[in-house]
Design a protein around this motif. Structure first.
Motif, PDB file in Angstrom:
ATOM      1  N   GLU A   1       0.819  -1.228   0.000  1.00 12.61           N
ATOM      2  CA  GLU A   1       0.000   0.000   0.000  1.00 12.61           C
ATOM      3  C   GLU A   1       0.846   1.268   0.000  1.00 12.61           C
ATOM      4  O   GLU A   1       0.479   2.264  -0.628  1.00 12.61           O
ATOM      5  CB  GLU A   1      -0.947   0.007   1.208  1.00 12.61           C
ATOM      6  N   MET A   2       1.971   1.253   0.700  1.00 12.21           N
ATOM      7  CA  MET A   2       2.812   2.452   0.738  1.00 12.21           C
ATOM      8  C   MET A   2       3.445   2.721  -0.633  1.00 12.21           C
ATOM      9  O   MET A   2       3.535   3.873  -1.053  1.00 12.21           O
ATOM     10  CB  MET A   2       3.887   2.321   1.821  1.00 12.21           C
TER      11      MET A   2
ATOM     12  N   GLN B   1      -6.088  -0.488   6.194  1.00 10.57           N
ATOM     13  CA  GLN B   1      -4.750  -0.117   5.728  1.00 10.57           C
ATOM     14  C   GLN B   1      -3.963   0.661   6.779  1.00 10.57           C
ATOM     15  O   GLN B   1      -2.922   1.248   6.477  1.00 10.57           O
ATOM     16  CB  GLN B   1      -4.855   0.695   4.436  1.00 10.57           C
ATOM     17  N   HIS B   2      -4.475   0.661   8.015  1.00 12.86           N
ATOM     18  CA  HIS B   2      -3.815   1.353   9.129  1.00 12.86           C
ATOM     19  C   HIS B   2      -3.533   2.819   8.793  1.00 12.86           C
ATOM     20  O   HIS B   2      -2.493   3.356   9.152  1.00 12.86           O
ATOM     21  CB  HIS B   2      -2.535   0.627   9.541  1.00 12.86           C
ATOM     22  N   HIS B   3      -4.430   3.430   8.058  1.00 13.92           N
ATOM     23  CA  HIS B   3      -4.382   4.848   7.695  1.00 13.92           C
ATOM     24  C   HIS B   3      -3.137   5.206   6.871  1.00 13.92           C
ATOM     25  O   HIS B   3      -2.746   6.359   6.812  1.00 13.92           O
ATOM     26  CB  HIS B   3      -4.494   5.731   8.938  1.00 13.92           C
ATOM     27  N   GLY B   4      -2.548   4.206   6.232  1.00 17.08           N
ATOM     28  CA  GLY B   4      -1.333   4.440   5.450  1.00 17.08           C
ATOM     29  C   GLY B   4      -1.558   5.316   4.237  1.00 17.08           C
ATOM     30  O   GLY B   4      -0.762   6.222   3.967  1.00 17.08           O
TER      31      GLY B   4
ATOM     32  N   ALA C   1      -0.391   9.144   4.075  1.00 16.36           N
ATOM     33  CA  ALA C   1       0.544   9.590   3.046  1.00 16.36           C
ATOM     34  C   ALA C   1       0.035  10.853   2.360  1.00 16.36           C
ATOM     35  O   ALA C   1       0.820  11.751   2.036  1.00 16.36           O
ATOM     36  CB  ALA C   1       0.779   8.475   2.024  1.00 16.36           C
TER      37      ALA C   1
ATOM     38  N   ASP D   1      -9.752   2.577   5.082  1.00 16.95           N
ATOM     39  CA  ASP D   1      -8.722   3.380   5.728  1.00 16.95           C
ATOM     40  C   ASP D   1      -8.210   2.671   6.982  1.00 16.95           C
ATOM     41  O   ASP D   1      -7.006   2.601   7.222  1.00 16.95           O
ATOM     42  CB  ASP D   1      -9.280   4.762   6.064  1.00 16.95           C
TER      43      ASP D   1
END
Length: 175
Positions: A3-4, A34-37, A41, A31
């Protein structure tokens, strides 16, 4: 899926196309998963651009952006993004109902290109490759006679690629 890497590629490529007022819309559930990644970002990205280009992410209750049409319309009118990053095919319908033309008035970028958005611009991941990698991991554990929950957590991240589609234009940007 990494995801990052995905959001880094998407932000880089959207900026290369000339978009400056970049908005993100995603479900609250996605969200959190995805652990707010991705949203994080975008918030970090917002700290690197001039204040006039900063647009806070729109995190909505889902699963569909269409179900939050009033909030989305309000957010679009208030922040006026020139590009919207999302993971929802119904985003096209929502922006068109506002009278916006894609890609002339607003670019749309999908976070997970699949058959339903095959002609969109966005991040394309080979889902079969993800499945094959998962099967490979299981087979390797069986060959090593490993059973049960592994003691050491492992994660395999597959990266996708940027895909240019019909939902974005190359912009001419004037500061």
């Amino acid at each position: 899926m990494d995801e990052m890497h995905k959001i880094a590629v998407v932000l880089r490529e959207v900026k290369r196309l000339g978009y400056r007022r970049i908005g993100l819309a995603m479900t609250r559930n996605q969200d959190a998963i995805q652990h707010h990644g991705v949203s994080g970002a975008v918030l970090v990205h917002n700290q690197t651009v001039p204040a006039r280009e900063r647009i806070p992410p729109l995190i909505y209750d889902g699963p569909w952006i269409k179900d939050n049409e009033r909030d989305v319309h309000r957010w679009l009118k208030r922040y006026r993004p020139d590009c919207l990053i999302c993971g929802d095919v119904t985003a096209m319908e929502v922006v068109q109902e506002m009278g916006l033309k894609v890609p002339e008035d607003i670019g749309l970028v999908h976070l997970n290109i699949g058959p339903d958005v095959a002609d969109w611009t966005g991040y394309h991941v080979e889902h079969r490759a993800i499945g094959a990698a998962a099967v490979d991991m299981v087979i390797n554990r069986l060959v090593r006679n490993e059973r049960g929950i592994p003691k050491d957590s492992r994660e395999l991240l597959l990266r996708g690629v940027w895909q240019r589609g019909k939902t974005t234009l190359k912009q001419s940007y004037v500061a």
